[in-house]
Design an enzyme around this catalytic site. Structure first.
Site, PDB file in Angstrom:
ATOM      1  N   LEU A 118       0.827  -1.211   0.000  1.00  0.00           N
ATOM      2  CA  LEU A 118       0.000   0.000   0.000  1.00  0.00           C
ATOM      3  C   LEU A 118       0.861   1.261   0.000  1.00  0.00           C
ATOM      4  O   LEU A 118       0.687   2.132  -0.832  1.00  0.00           O
ATOM      5  CB  LEU A 118      -0.927  -0.005   1.224  1.00  0.00           C
ATOM      6  CG  LEU A 118      -1.761   1.253   1.473  1.00  0.00           C
ATOM      7  CD1 LEU A 118      -2.746   1.494   0.319  1.00  0.00           C
ATOM      8  CD2 LEU A 118      -2.514   1.157   2.805  1.00  0.00           C
ATOM      9  N   GLU A 129       1.910   0.920  10.301  1.00  0.00           N
ATOM     10  CA  GLU A 129       0.456   0.693  10.372  1.00  0.00           C
ATOM     11  C   GLU A 129      -0.249   1.798  11.149  1.00  0.00           C
ATOM     12  O   GLU A 129      -1.176   1.557  11.926  1.00  0.00           O
ATOM     13  CB  GLU A 129       0.144  -0.695  10.922  1.00  0.00           C
ATOM     14  CG  GLU A 129       0.555  -1.778   9.926  1.00  0.00           C
ATOM     15  CD  GLU A 129      -0.123  -3.109  10.165  1.00  0.00           C
ATOM     16  OE1 GLU A 129      -1.302  -3.126  10.537  1.00  0.00           O
ATOM     17  OE2 GLU A 129       0.544  -4.133   9.961  1.00  0.00           O
ATOM     18  N   TYR A 180      -9.610   8.929  -4.328  1.00  0.00           N
ATOM     19  CA  TYR A 180      -9.456   7.659  -3.603  1.00  0.00           C
ATOM     20  C   TYR A 180     -10.507   6.636  -4.004  1.00  0.00           C
ATOM     21  O   TYR A 180     -10.326   5.430  -3.799  1.00  0.00           O
ATOM     22  CB  TYR A 180      -9.482   7.904  -2.094  1.00  0.00           C
ATOM     23  CG  TYR A 180     -10.828   8.278  -1.522  1.00  0.00           C
ATOM     24  CD1 TYR A 180     -11.712   7.294  -1.090  1.00  0.00           C
ATOM     25  CD2 TYR A 180     -11.211   9.615  -1.405  1.00  0.00           C
ATOM     26  CE1 TYR A 180     -12.947   7.631  -0.554  1.00  0.00           C
ATOM     27  CE2 TYR A 180     -12.442   9.949  -0.874  1.00  0.00           C
ATOM     28  CZ  TYR A 180     -13.306   8.961  -0.452  1.00  0.00           C
ATOM     29  OH  TYR A 180     -14.538   9.290   0.071  1.00  0.00           O
ATOM     30  N   ASN A 182      -7.039  -1.498  10.144  1.00  0.00           N
ATOM     31  CA  ASN A 182      -7.637  -1.487  11.483  1.00  0.00           C
ATOM     32  C   ASN A 182      -7.390  -2.811  12.194  1.00  0.00           C
ATOM     33  O   ASN A 182      -7.038  -2.847  13.377  1.00  0.00           O
ATOM     34  CB  ASN A 182      -9.139  -1.210  11.390  1.00  0.00           C
ATOM     35  CG  ASN A 182      -9.452   0.236  11.073  1.00  0.00           C
ATOM     36  OD1 ASN A 182      -8.672   1.134  11.399  1.00  0.00           O
ATOM     37  ND2 ASN A 182     -10.579   0.482  10.451  1.00  0.00           N
ATOM     38  N   GLY A 196      25.800  -1.904  31.938  1.00  0.00           N
ATOM     39  CA  GLY A 196      26.739  -2.032  30.819  1.00  0.00           C
ATOM     40  C   GLY A 196      26.486  -3.268  29.988  1.00  0.00           C
ATOM     41  O   GLY A 196      26.611  -3.242  28.753  1.00  0.00           O
ATOM     42  N   ARG A 254      22.935 -10.482  38.689  1.00  0.00           N
ATOM     43  CA  ARG A 254      23.735  -9.323  39.091  1.00  0.00           C
ATOM     44  C   ARG A 254      23.611  -9.021  40.584  1.00  0.00           C
ATOM     45  O   ARG A 254      22.503  -8.832  41.096  1.00  0.00           O
ATOM     46  CB  ARG A 254      23.281  -8.103  38.279  1.00  0.00           C
ATOM     47  CG  ARG A 254      24.021  -6.812  38.596  1.00  0.00           C
ATOM     48  CD  ARG A 254      25.462  -6.854  38.155  1.00  0.00           C
ATOM     49  NE  ARG A 254      26.074  -5.534  38.210  1.00  0.00           N
ATOM     50  CZ  ARG A 254      27.384  -5.325  38.090  1.00  0.00           C
ATOM     51  NH1 ARG A 254      28.205  -6.348  37.901  1.00  0.00           N
ATOM     52  NH2 ARG A 254      27.865  -4.107  38.135  1.00  0.00           N
ATOM     53  N   GLY A 270      -5.006  -4.937  11.364  1.00  0.00           N
ATOM     54  CA  GLY A 270      -3.566  -5.090  11.484  1.00  0.00           C
ATOM     55  C   GLY A 270      -2.996  -4.378  12.689  1.00  0.00           C
ATOM     56  O   GLY A 270      -1.953  -4.782  13.232  1.00  0.00           O
TER      57      GLY A 270
END
Length: 422
Positions: A164, A403, A218, A279, A380, A308, A281
């Site tokens: 599209l 989208e 359109y 919509n 890090g 950690r 998607g």
């Protein structure tokens, strides 16, 4: 036996062929009775959805995860991942069994996208676009001829792309310059180009939008199903910040002859197809972003509580860290609730445009915040490529762009709110 059970049985049989005997049982379902009870979470799903999740989780661990770093560096999805997705029935989730699909629910398709994104959003979006855009277009608007011709290959091995967007037709999706010239025999010739086409480099079947009557604006836009050998050329693959393994291609159409029977839906009403597909998607993108957030969160929180240590205790035990972790966990849960609320309304046949826009907006924001925090929490180490969280951080940005940008989502939500008050 209902179609979904047969499909899941096929998925179970394919697992050993793809990557060896699974370490958990693949079983046939005795029923598709919902798991929900009056006291259960609304995020508990039917057994078929949960089995799809478990299959994809195993697939992530055994097939996708070992390839993520290389695919990101090489900006290319390993073909074995694409072929495996097809073999497992994950590329035709809603497609009826008569066409080779799983015959499963939209919620199942969304759950698969979310689960894949926990490992690699590039694989997730490949699956998402193929299922929620391409397959949906062919399934909902295709003639009997189109469905019989294209749904089986889209279910078993040929990747699809949704063409599209153009250089001047992004958020203004209907400012298309690609033209479809109608011939005397009723066939068409498409000329022009497309940009930002996900799956564009690997796809063999394209849903292409072109203006067949520019004077009507359109209302001249028409959708076509186009095969790559007819003259769809990949001009280049974009080099991107994130989701690098997913191809984002520039395409050209030079005198591409398209038979009249390959018109998708009604001539001149391609804009309606585009709107409805996008919509739907957006729910898929919300699933991708929610999965991404969960994947980044899982890795960083595991590090904080298991790996950690500072000042004699794990960093996740410090109150400052715990507050941040709690905040992000709550945001991910909120995004997931918006996601599956939109999916539920869509699946029930209700009006879901506002809910889809909200889900995409919030999920993309949560994905960015979560990935950013995940990098910080790991310090890090999180900033290096040895860990996957920096990739999640790069991948998250696209959620606010494709989208429909976040501003477009806000505009859509606001207009629908205004409409309900006036």
């Amino acid at each position: 036996m209902v179609p979904i059970l047969r499909s899941l049985a096929r998925v179970g049989r394919m697992l050993p062929k793809i990557y060896g005997k699974p370490n958990y049982p693949i079983r046939l379902l005795s029923s598709t009775k919902p798991l929900r009870s009056p006291t259960s979470s609304i995020l508990e799903f039917d057994e078929d959805v949960e089995l799809f999740r478990s299959v994809v989780s195993r697939f992530n661990a055994d097939v996708v995860a070992p390839r993520v770093e290389k695919m990101d560096e090489e900006e290319h999805i390993d073909p074995i991942i694409i072929s495996s997705l097809f073999e497992m029935g994950l590329m035709a989730v809603e497609t009826p069994e008569e066409y080779g699909g799983a015959g499963a629910s939209f919620t199942a398709a969304v759950a698969i996208v979310e689960e894949l994104a926990k490992c690699d959003p590039s694989v997730s979006v490949l699956n998402d676009v193929h299922n929620t855009l391409v397959n949906t277009c062919v399934r909902k608007w295709g003639s009997d001829y189109i469905k019989e011709t294209y749904l089986p290959p889209l279910a078993t091995g040929k990747l699809g792309a949704f063409a599209l967007s153009e250089p001047s037709a992004g958020s203004d999706a209907f400012a298309l310059r690609t033209r479809a010239r109608k011939l005397s025999d009723g066939d068409f010739v498409i000329e022009g180009g497309k940009m930002w086409i996900t799956n564009g480099a690997e796809a063999e079947i394209f849903v292409v939008f072109a203006n067949a009557d520019p004077e009507k604006g359109y209302r001249g836009i028409t959708a076509f199903v186009v095969e790559k050998p007819w003259g769809v050329n990949v001009v280049k693959k974009e080099k991107k910040l994130g989701i690098r393994a997913s191809s984002t291609a520039v395409l050209s159409f030079d005198e591409v002859h398209v038979p009249k029977q390959n018109v998708l839906g009604v001539y001149g009403q391609g804009y309606k197809i585009a709107i409805e597909c996008l919509n739907e998607g957006r729910i898929g993108i919300a699933a991708q972003m929610t999965g991404l957030a969960q994947g980044a969160f899982d890795r960083a929180v595991s590090y904080a509580f298991k790996d950690r240590q500072q000042f004699g205790k794990y960093i996740g035990e410090f109150q400052g860290m715990q507050f941040q972790i709690a905040q992000i966990a709550s945001e991910i849960e909120a995004a997931r609730l918006l996601l599956y609320n939109a999916a539920r309304i869509k699946e029930a046949g209700g009006q879901f445009v506002k809910e889809a826009a909200m889900a995409k907006l919030i999920a993309s924001q949560v994905a960015e915040r979560t990935a950013s925090k995940a990098v910080e929490w790991m310090g890090g180490v999180g900033f290096t490529r040895d860990e996957k969280v920096e990739k999640f951080y790069r991948d998250a940005k696209i959620g606010a762009i494709y989208e429909g940008t976040s501003n477009i989502q806000l505009q859509t939500i606001a207009k629908l709110i205004q409409k309900s008050y006036v």
